[in-house]
Scaffold this active site. Structure first.
Site, mmCIF file in Angstrom:
data_model
loop_
_atom_site.group_PDB
_atom_site.id
_atom_site.type_symbol
_atom_site.label_atom_id
_atom_site.label_comp_id
_atom_site.label_asym_id
_atom_site.label_seq_id
_atom_site.Cartn_x
_atom_site.Cartn_y
_atom_site.Cartn_z
ATOM 1 N N CYS A 182 0.715 -1.159 -0.028
ATOM 2 C CA CYS A 182 -0.167 0.004 0.084
ATOM 3 C C CYS A 182 0.645 1.269 0.052
ATOM 4 O O CYS A 182 1.576 1.497 -0.968
ATOM 5 C CB CYS A 182 -1.102 0.055 1.204
ATOM 6 S SG CYS A 182 -2.590 0.733 0.431
ATOM 7 N N HIS A 195 -4.003 -5.062 0.513
ATOM 8 C CA HIS A 195 -3.370 -5.342 1.765
ATOM 9 C C HIS A 195 -3.475 -7.056 2.065
ATOM 10 O O HIS A 195 -4.626 -7.691 2.293
ATOM 11 C CB HIS A 195 -4.130 -4.766 2.848
ATOM 12 C CG HIS A 195 -3.990 -3.423 3.023
ATOM 13 N ND1 HIS A 195 -3.158 -3.078 4.034
ATOM 14 C CD2 HIS A 195 -4.190 -2.207 2.428
ATOM 15 C CE1 HIS A 195 -3.122 -1.812 4.191
ATOM 16 N NE2 HIS A 195 -3.581 -1.190 3.086
ATOM 17 N N GLU A 205 -2.209 -9.188 3.811
ATOM 18 C CA GLU A 205 -2.484 -9.575 5.255
ATOM 19 C C GLU A 205 -3.770 -9.594 5.796
ATOM 20 O O GLU A 205 -4.384 -10.335 6.615
ATOM 21 C CB GLU A 205 -1.772 -8.597 6.312
ATOM 22 C CG GLU A 205 -2.364 -7.301 6.805
ATOM 23 C CD GLU A 205 -2.478 -6.213 5.775
ATOM 24 O OE1 GLU A 205 -1.885 -6.562 4.739
ATOM 25 O OE2 GLU A 205 -3.126 -5.199 5.899
HETATM 26 N N1 LIG Z 1 -2.148 6.659 2.354
HETATM 27 C C1 LIG Z 1 -2.093 5.820 1.150
HETATM 28 C C2 LIG Z 1 -1.718 4.436 1.426
HETATM 29 C C3 LIG Z 1 -2.848 3.601 2.264
HETATM 30 C C4 LIG Z 1 -2.286 2.425 2.802
HETATM 31 O O1 LIG Z 1 -1.070 2.204 3.164
HETATM 32 O O2 LIG Z 1 -3.132 1.571 3.591
HETATM 33 C C5 LIG Z 1 -3.470 6.174 0.533
HETATM 34 O O3 LIG Z 1 -4.296 6.600 0.978
HETATM 35 O O4 LIG Z 1 -3.342 5.734 -0.883
#
Ligand SMILES: N[C@@H](CCC(=O)O)C(=O)O
Length: 390
Positions: free
Chosen positions: A269, A357, A359
């Site tokens: 992410c 994600h 996980e």
């Molecule tokens: N903050 C980043 C990544 C989110 C994350 O790592 O879960 C976004 O909103 O795109």
């Protein structure tokens, strides 16, 4: 029955919704986003990637299974506020230790319920995620709107440092045996040392790395490359985290320096976005983001047979596909809903990352194989290095 305390939600476009308070009293201003998952409200609320955001849940009722400390993805709720259609009157689950409203109250997080969250979600889908405010104390929409308008946009905000750890530590907890879903034979083998750069890491990521036999050293977001390499890691992990990836300039510089170190790397992410930026890519803000448990990501690799993984996602920014034309990375996964970049890998080095994600806490386990892939790439790289040295 006790009377419900009034609360309002005001969006930056001036729309006002009236509901009732649950959780803490007060005012919360932040980016209003929606999550479409039908389970996992506690994991979502404690995911550091949601820092600074007010989360609308499209699931029509929250709180049914209460709250249990084992399900926290960090040490407290990270969302700035919660918007719900309904809050259950009677939580019921053998693992529950506290009700959701009491938990949010204890951590000073404001909630509003009684909102038509599906109508609100349709609005955010057509106009885009925007700032908003919820309040139990400012019930005049104009007054709350002035505060909402004064709040900064999510674009340009570096929130990773504040969400990170301030000390270096080793993480050893694994997924508990009764919940392990991967064959034990896949979880054994020589332990690999991983330095995990914490930009706001979720606990279940660390747990999955430990379950796959890694020795995990967690370091703060601003740790320089030399310090990371001083642990002589077999691989480096870049975590998820909140805010705008392009604003995490120090993390991008660290990733650039690590590219030259010839070590396997894996990003999730925000970590994926930072790796992409370090390899010459660009990011942009999505209209309303991807937040839910059923986002389809298609594996583009020939040998993967264009397999589609149903993935857990939570992001408001994404890498621009075209920005990789002259990059050392190739696109490996796309999001089938809007064809945005969902995965990358380096053309020659053992470096890869995904926008989703794997996980999955909460969410489906389709992408758990990526942890195994990371461990295998570290083992292979270590063996190759030994052979070269011999
Ligand atoms: N903050 C980043 C990544 C989110 C994350 O790592 O879960 C976004 O909103 O795109």
């Amino acid at each position: 029955m006790a009377t419900k305390q009034a609360a309002i939600l005001v969006l930056a476009d001036g729309t006002c919704y009236r509901g009732y308070a649950f959780g803490a009293s007060g005012t919360a201003i932040g980016e209003v986003v929606f999550n479409t998952g039908m389970t996992g409200y506690q994991e979502v609320m404690t995911d550091p990637s949601y820092r600074g955001q007010i989360v609308t849940f499209t699931c029509p009722e929250l709180g049914n299974t209460g709250v249990t400390p084992e399900d926290d993805e960090s040490d407290r709720p990270q969302v700035r506020g919660v918007i719900a259609r309904n809050i259950t009157a009677l939580p019921s689950n053998w693992r529950s230790r506290q009700s959701l409203p009491d938990y949010l109250k204890a951590h000073n997080v404001v909630g509003i319920a009684g909102i038509d969250t599906r109508a609100l979600t349709r609005k955010l889908r057509s106009l885009g995620a925007m700032n908003g405010g919820i309040s139990t104390e400012i019930l005049d929409p104009e007054v709350l709107l002035a505060k909402v308008k004064a709040a900064p946009s999510m674009q340009g905000q570096n929130l990773a440092q504040a969400a990170s750890t301030d000390r270096i530590y080793e993480w050893a907890d694994k997924t508990i045996p009764e919940w392990e879903f991967t064959e034990p034979s896949q979880l054994t083998g020589e332990a690999m040392t991983v330095v995990a750069i914490d930009f706001g890491v979720k606990r279940n990521i660390l747990r999955r790395l430990a379950s796959y036999g890694c020795r995990v050293i967690v370091v703060p977001a601003d740790t320089p490359a030399e310090k990371i390499l001083s642990y002589n890691p077999d691989g480096i992990f870049l975590s998820n985290g909140p805010g705008d990836p392009a604003a995490v300039t120090q993390g991008i510089e660290t990733a650039k320096a690590l590219l030259a170190a010839d070590k396997p790397m894996f990003g999730i992410c925000l970590g994926h976005q930072i790796l992409g930026l370090s390899m010459g890519g660009d990011t942009f803000k999505l209209k309303f983001g991807h937040r839910g448990l059923n986002q389809p990501a298609q594996n583009q690799a020939e040998n993967a047979d264009r397999r589609v993984e149903i993935t857990s996602q939570n992001h408001g920014f994404a890498l621009t596909g075209e920005s990789f034309e002259a990059s050392p990375a190739i696109l490996t996964h796309i999001n089938l809903n809007d064809r945005t970049v969902a995965g990358l890998e380096h053309k020659t080095l053992p470096i890869f990352s995904v926008q989703y994600h794997p996980e999955a806490s909460p969410g489906p386990h389709d992408a758990d194989y990526l942890f195994e892939r990371f461990v295998n790439s570290m083992r292979e790289h270590k063996n190759n290095s030994k052979q070269v040295a011999a």
